[in-house]
Scaffold this active site. Sequence first.
Site, PDB file in Angstrom:
ATOM      1  N   TYR A 118       0.866  -1.198   0.000  1.00  0.00           N
ATOM      2  CA  TYR A 118       0.000   0.000   0.000  1.00  0.00           C
ATOM      3  C   TYR A 118       0.893   1.235   0.000  1.00  0.00           C
ATOM      4  O   TYR A 118       1.909   1.284   0.691  1.00  0.00           O
ATOM      5  CB  TYR A 118      -0.891   0.032   1.239  1.00  0.00           C
ATOM      6  CG  TYR A 118      -1.636   1.345   1.397  1.00  0.00           C
ATOM      7  CD1 TYR A 118      -2.890   1.518   0.822  1.00  0.00           C
ATOM      8  CD2 TYR A 118      -1.070   2.411   2.092  1.00  0.00           C
ATOM      9  CE1 TYR A 118      -3.567   2.727   0.937  1.00  0.00           C
ATOM     10  CE2 TYR A 118      -1.742   3.624   2.212  1.00  0.00           C
ATOM     11  CZ  TYR A 118      -2.986   3.775   1.638  1.00  0.00           C
ATOM     12  OH  TYR A 118      -3.644   4.971   1.745  1.00  0.00           O
ATOM     13  N   GLU A 206      -3.330   7.705  -4.069  1.00  0.00           N
ATOM     14  CA  GLU A 206      -3.388   6.453  -3.305  1.00  0.00           C
ATOM     15  C   GLU A 206      -3.325   5.289  -4.282  1.00  0.00           C
ATOM     16  O   GLU A 206      -4.119   5.226  -5.226  1.00  0.00           O
ATOM     17  CB  GLU A 206      -4.674   6.379  -2.482  1.00  0.00           C
ATOM     18  CG  GLU A 206      -4.753   5.110  -1.635  1.00  0.00           C
ATOM     19  CD  GLU A 206      -6.035   5.042  -0.822  1.00  0.00           C
ATOM     20  OE1 GLU A 206      -5.944   5.011   0.412  1.00  0.00           O
ATOM     21  OE2 GLU A 206      -7.118   5.036  -1.438  1.00  0.00           O
TER      22      GLU A 206
END
Length: 398
Positions: A118, A206
């Site tokens: 991530y 993101e």
Amino acid sequence: MNIHEYQGKSILKSFGVAIQEGIVAETPEQAVDAAKELKVKYNSDWVVVKAQIHAGGRGKGGGVKLAKNLDEVKEKASNILGMHLITPQTSATGKLVSKVLITQDVYYPGASPTKEFYMSVLLDRSKGRNTIIYSTEGGMDIEHVAEHTPEKIWKEEIDPRVGLQAFQARKIAFNLGLSGNAFKEMVKFVTSLYKAYESIDASLFEINPVLKTSDDKIIAVDSKVSFDDNGLFRHPDYEKMRDITEEDPIDVEARNAELNYVKLDGNVGCMVNGAGLAMATMDIIKLSGGEPANFLDVGGTANAERVEKAFRIILKDKNVKAILVNIFGGIVRCDRVAQGIVDAYKNMGTIHVPIIVRLQGTNAELAKKLIDESGLKVYSAIEFHEAADLVNKLLKAN
């Protein structure tokens, strides 16, 4: 402003970030053609069909499907296109899917296993610094990871005076447990990602997941990009990426009218000029026993046309039981605002909720007289406490 995954990936690619390649389709037939094109390029029948909406968690809602042949591509694209996709980040009614992204399957078997990470870049407002947040637990709900295993999330703050340094990119790759070519690829990935974020005036980048492929490449499998609206005037090409079908129609109408509007969950609509006064107005609405239904700043030109547009937007919220207009007449004279309110009210016909108008500043008394003598269902006040008392009284009456 938010954009779709495929748009975010195109921006990333333009800054040298490696991405999972794909082709957008709006019909099942286009999806099949896209899959054929990807097969020629990557020599694989397998592709992923991904719904394109402004919300995360698409896989959990059935919006991301693996297709192993052309028949499955058509079937899965047909099922996803036109569906109302419900995810943890949408309302109960979901979002209508009008586009799918047909992407290469990057999870092919090879010499070494794949690994998902991530990574995001955003502004830490408490410290006034851009921050890279990253974790070894990619492909998962990052909020769940933060709550249950916070030790698996790292943050790298960027000093605005010098920008991202090479040692910081290496530190990120090291903390993610990478070595060899994958380490070098991650350093390049982080550097290019941060450059993209800073260059386009983004408020968020993101990527979940960032994938280490079986041949040690580092690529963006997903992409969520949010722009700072205040910087869009510098990026007209990116502003064209806005998909208004993904936005609340009231927000779109307010933006077209150049009104600063944010919908809330209360029962008292408010119309003000100035952000600070808007915050104070919402406070007094709560003190009076109500709940603010919106933030709406009409700015310094509260003429009849602008006031009418503001009223129409507020009244589209069926929860509104009263409207509080709170204007400070500094740049704009209060009597002109009052006349604008009267004219707007007459143009709109019957308004079925009471309107409380507090005008303070230049010609405030004349403005009150105009309101009081208009014969309309409009209640005037000069002091803050008067407006609060009227809101409380009228809410109880309704």
